[in-house]
Design an enzyme around this catalytic site. Structure first.
Site, PDB file in Angstrom:
ATOM      1  CG  ASP A  16      52.834  47.265  58.490  1.00 20.84           C
ATOM      2  OD1 ASP A  16      51.631  47.006  58.388  1.00 20.84           O
ATOM      3  OD2 ASP A  16      53.598  47.402  57.514  1.00 20.84           O
ATOM      4  CD  GLU A  95      44.379  47.336  52.545  1.00 20.32           C
ATOM      5  OE1 GLU A  95      44.731  47.519  51.372  1.00 20.32           O
ATOM      6  OE2 GLU A  95      45.176  47.261  53.478  1.00 20.32           O
ATOM      7  CE  LYS A 131      46.379  49.885  55.353  1.00 24.39           C
ATOM      8  NZ  LYS A 131      47.443  48.877  55.622  1.00 24.39           N
ATOM      9  CB  THR A 155      46.921  51.947  52.060  1.00 22.00           C
ATOM     10  OG1 THR A 155      48.123  51.183  52.126  1.00 22.00           O
ATOM     11  CG2 THR A 155      45.858  51.198  51.282  1.00 22.00           C
ATOM     12  CG  PHE A 177      53.363  51.439  50.494  1.00 25.13           C
ATOM     13  CD1 PHE A 177      52.571  52.025  51.457  1.00 25.13           C
ATOM     14  CD2 PHE A 177      53.027  50.163  50.065  1.00 25.13           C
ATOM     15  CE1 PHE A 177      51.468  51.379  52.002  1.00 25.13           C
ATOM     16  CE2 PHE A 177      51.923  49.491  50.589  1.00 25.13           C
ATOM     17  CZ  PHE A 177      51.152  50.100  51.560  1.00 25.13           C
TER      18      PHE A 177
END
Length: 323
Positions: A16, A95, A131, A155, A177
């Protein structure tokens, strides 16, 4: 055996970060990026050539300053993604702009553009995950994109309603998350640390994993946003886990053998009932989860803020070249 080596026996490890050197060091299968990570990576001198190339391409393609800034970000994301794919054997997540979180058509158009930019660089779409924020609009966009062979990573996922809707839409994977859920509950409890066996972020991912496996959904679960190694260890067996370089380093430095905590064989004992969510039911269920409602909105704002910083950086670089 290190804890990292042991973890890799149960779970696909994903880096990440936007720091390509860090990704190469820990040899993950995949990597994820977001506007926050790329904003920080773009400040590093070692990646200056990628920033310069993105600025030059933006200057060629854009008409107005705003168009050039948007083009800069798209190009920068793809250039970083292509570099990352030289050091990971699997996929990279790129993303869609946070400002499109409530725009289904806009999200679809941006995803198609990013895929075309990758394909122009010789990268097959099978190696890209787009994403998208787990809003109702984002989930609907992902459902259509998946049918086109564009795979999606949903996400900013905090609620069970989001997870159920993503599975029903047939998305490739979701990113719950863990750390941000933990942060919210810790703050609600006055700042006191929560015992590991009561960690609400870990509990959320465990619930989603068990539900998906019990009912045979193909959507994979990738726990994200960890605050400590213990959260990672308690989710060993999740389909994937995306982990920061700092925590990857801690796992690499520690010796030990992990027990698998999440196991599809054990999910049949789950008492969760099968759900089918239309838009009204989804919105109500998500709204009833105060934590999820607040964290989703906050996450979209934060990613948008970091994207705007990137845009400002892009405009200054393009202005320098014009001058």
């Amino acid at each position: 055996m290190t804890l990292l080596e042991s973890l890799k026996k149960h779970t696909v490890v994903v880096a990440d970060t936007g720091d390509i050197k860090a990704i190469a060091r820990y040899r993950p299968q995949d990597a994820t990026t977001n506007p926050s990570l790329l904003f920080h990576a773009a400040q590093m001198p070692v990646y200056g050539h990628l920033v310069e190339e993105a600025a030059e391409l933006a200057l060629e393609r854009g008409a107005s300053h705003e168009e050039m800034a948007e083009e800069f970000i798209d190009r920068l994301f793809v250039l970083f993604g292509c570099e990352i794919l030289t050091v990971v054997p699997g996929r990279v997540s790129t993303e869609v702009a946070a400002k499109l979180s409530f725009d289904t058509a806009g999200t679809i158009a941006k995803a198609r553009k990013l895929i075309l930019l990758y394909e122009d660089k010789g990268v097959a779409r099978e190696r890209i995950l787009i994403k998208i924020a787990s809003t109702w609009e984002g989930i609907r966009a992902a459902e259509l994109l998946e049918k086109e062979g564009i795979h999606c990573n949903l996400t900013l996922l905090f609620s069970f309603a989001q997870a159920v809707a993503c599975a029903e839409a047939g998305v490739t994977l979701i990113s719950p998350f863990v750390g941000r859920i933990y942060d919210w509950y810790k703050k609600e409890r006055g700042g006191a640390e929560i015992p590991p066996d009561q960690d609400p972020g870990v509990a959320s991912v465990t619930r989603i994993y068990n539900y998906y496996k019990k009912y045979g959904y193909k959507t994979q679960v990738m726990g994200a946003s960890f605050r400590n190694v213990n959260q990672i260890l308690r989710l060993a067996g999740s389909d994937l886990l995306t982990i920061s370089p700092e925590l990857l380093n801690q796992l690499e430095q520690a010796e030990g053998v992990l027990d698998r905590k999440l196991d599809p064989v054990k999910t049949q004992v789950s008492k969760e009932q099968l759900l089918h969510l239309d838009e009204k039911t989804f919105r109500w269920m998500h709204n009833e989860d105060t934590m999820a409602t607040e964290k989703l909105a906050e996450g979209i704002r934060k990613f948008n803020s970091d994207a705007r910083q990137l845009e400002e950086s892009a405009l200054s670089r393009v202005a320098e070249k014009v001058g």
